[in-house]
Design a protein around this motif. Sequence first.
Motif, short mmCIF file in Angstrom:
data_model
loop_
_atom_site.label_atom_id
_atom_site.label_comp_id
_atom_site.label_asym_id
_atom_site.label_seq_id
_atom_site.Cartn_x
_atom_site.Cartn_y
_atom_site.Cartn_z
N THR A 60 0.83 -1.21 0.00
CA THR A 60 0.00 0.00 0.00
C THR A 60 0.87 1.26 0.00
OG1 THR A 60 -0.13 -0.22 2.38
CG2 THR A 60 -2.03 -1.00 1.13
N ASP A 61 2.14 1.11 0.39
CA ASP A 61 3.05 2.27 0.37
C ASP A 61 3.31 2.76 -1.06
OD1 ASP A 61 4.32 -0.35 0.29
OD2 ASP A 61 6.23 0.69 0.16
N MET A 62 3.07 1.89 -2.04
CA MET A 62 3.36 2.25 -3.42
C MET A 62 2.09 2.59 -4.21
SD MET A 62 5.98 -0.87 -4.14
CE MET A 62 7.20 -0.07 -5.18
N ALA A 63 0.95 2.30 -3.63
CA ALA A 63 -0.31 2.47 -4.35
C ALA A 63 -1.00 3.77 -3.96
CB ALA A 63 -1.22 1.29 -4.04
N PHE A 268 9.68 4.71 -11.91
CA PHE A 268 8.27 4.34 -11.68
C PHE A 268 8.18 3.36 -10.50
CE2 PHE A 268 4.69 1.48 -12.27
CZ PHE A 268 3.63 2.37 -12.38
N ARG A 269 9.03 2.34 -10.54
CA ARG A 269 8.96 1.28 -9.50
C ARG A 269 9.40 1.77 -8.14
NH1 ARG A 269 11.67 -3.10 -13.49
NH2 ARG A 269 9.82 -3.52 -14.75
N SER A 270 10.27 2.77 -8.12
CA SER A 270 10.71 3.27 -6.80
C SER A 270 9.84 4.45 -6.37
CB SER A 270 12.19 3.63 -6.84
OG SER A 270 12.41 4.58 -7.86
N CYS A 271 8.73 4.64 -7.05
CA CYS A 271 7.73 5.67 -6.71
C CYS A 271 8.25 7.09 -6.83
CB CYS A 271 7.16 5.42 -5.30
SG CYS A 271 6.32 3.85 -5.15
N LYS A 272 9.33 7.29 -7.60
CA LYS A 272 9.82 8.66 -7.78
C LYS A 272 8.85 9.48 -8.64
CE LYS A 272 14.65 7.57 -7.12
NZ LYS A 272 15.43 6.50 -7.76
N LEU A 273 8.07 8.78 -9.42
CA LEU A 273 7.06 9.47 -10.24
C LEU A 273 5.76 9.68 -9.48
CD1 LEU A 273 7.73 7.48 -13.49
CD2 LEU A 273 7.51 9.94 -13.48
N GLY A 274 5.64 9.04 -8.35
CA GLY A 274 4.42 9.12 -7.57
C GLY A 274 3.93 7.74 -7.20
N ARG A 275 2.79 7.70 -6.53
CA ARG A 275 2.19 6.40 -6.16
C ARG A 275 1.02 6.15 -7.08
NH1 ARG A 275 1.24 7.23 0.14
NH2 ARG A 275 0.36 5.14 0.03
N PHE A 276 1.07 5.03 -7.76
CA PHE A 276 0.03 4.74 -8.74
C PHE A 276 -0.68 3.42 -8.45
CE2 PHE A 276 3.12 7.31 -10.93
CZ PHE A 276 2.36 8.15 -11.72
N ILE A 287 -6.91 4.21 -14.03
CA ILE A 287 -5.66 4.44 -13.32
C ILE A 287 -5.81 5.63 -12.37
CG2 ILE A 287 -4.84 5.78 -15.31
CD1 ILE A 287 -2.03 5.00 -14.64
N VAL A 288 -5.25 5.48 -11.22
CA VAL A 288 -5.32 6.54 -10.22
C VAL A 288 -3.92 6.88 -9.78
CG1 VAL A 288 -6.08 7.06 -7.89
CG2 VAL A 288 -7.57 5.81 -9.39
N HIS A 289 -3.69 8.12 -9.50
CA HIS A 289 -2.33 8.52 -9.19
C HIS A 289 -2.30 9.57 -8.09
CE1 HIS A 289 1.48 10.51 -9.56
NE2 HIS A 289 0.90 11.61 -9.96
N GLU A 290 -1.29 9.46 -7.26
CA GLU A 290 -1.08 10.51 -6.26
C GLU A 290 0.34 10.99 -6.40
OE1 GLU A 290 -0.41 9.83 -2.00
OE2 GLU A 290 -2.42 10.62 -1.76
N GLU A 291 0.54 12.30 -6.40
CA GLU A 291 1.90 12.84 -6.56
C GLU A 291 2.83 12.25 -5.49
OE1 GLU A 291 3.14 14.86 -8.87
OE2 GLU A 291 1.21 15.05 -9.89
N GLY A 292 4.04 11.85 -5.88
CA GLY A 292 4.97 11.27 -4.92
C GLY A 292 5.88 12.32 -4.33
#
Length: 292
Positions: A60-63, A268-276, A287-292
């Motif tokens: 859930t830390d990445m989503a 993307f995988r290390s959530c530098k782009l955000g949490r998706f 698709i849902v996204h939150e700024e990381g």
Amino acid sequence: MNIQWYPGHMTKTRRQMEQDIRLVDAVCEIVDARIPLASRNPDIDSICGNKPRMMILNRTDMADPAATKKWAAYFRKQGMIVLETDAKNRKGTNQFAPKVRELLKEKLQRYQEKGQAGRTIRVMIVGIPNVGKSTLINQVAGRKSAKAENRPGVTRGKQWVTVERGLELLDTPGILWPKFDDPQVGLHLAVTGAVKDDVVDIEELAICLMELLGKHYPNALETRYKVTVPENATGLELLELCGKKRGMLISGGEVDLERMSRVLLEEFRSCKLGRFTLELPPDREEIVHEEG
Ligand code: G4P
């Protein structure tokens, strides 16, 4: 997206699980909260029969938190008990035992009435490879390390791990495989790193991911790579744009697409782009996204 990945021993493992399931009171399935559908096994329902079911939304830390809530409600509506965890950082895992007791409360009550309070209940953990089964088992059982192996020819006695008095887990998690023949499922598994990169074409994968992000979340790309995302840009165009901006050029001034592909996937995988969250329950946006 064609994934060249043929996990062996699928039938053997499945058969073993069908045997093991008879020994447990409940089944707990772990999925990746970013891709709760792609990270499920299509046969799970038939394997589990009508055993009480618990669903763990892990990572859930990445989503995206809002999407995780929607998924939790979705699975709850299907009669499952749901737990949201970030097993790596020990979040939510202390709720495992209470949730199991909630799931089996009628059975526990019957035991109590029959004067069998304290009788052990057993739970089997199942999930696709790399979803966090071992991490979670270690967490809830307070162990240092144990990785369930799926090696051919290696048989060992069944072992039970005690979580607390009266609650045991089967120490080898049931390893299942996702539905690789669905291209969308394959893409989501590969993008999130659930399958190793050496079985996919990195550039093809990055182009698909760029397309997805460009379409739904241009802002995430603009913020991270300091580019302006043109309307209707293709994944390849976006990969080139971002690669150029990062100065990843090869002789002749062309963009080093392979390098940029690796960078995109890593970020993307290390959530530098955000949490998706790449999938939403049916009838919702994709698709849902939150700024990381
Ligand atoms: P498996 O038994 O289902 O195959 O999965 P396992 O527990 O081995 O976990 C696979 C990887 O996922 C591990 O990372 C683990 O740390 C990580 N992981 C598990 N749960 C979570 C979670 O909730 N959030 C995040 N962010 N990661 C999680 P690894 O790269 O193999 O090892 P390491 O980075 O922990 O050293």
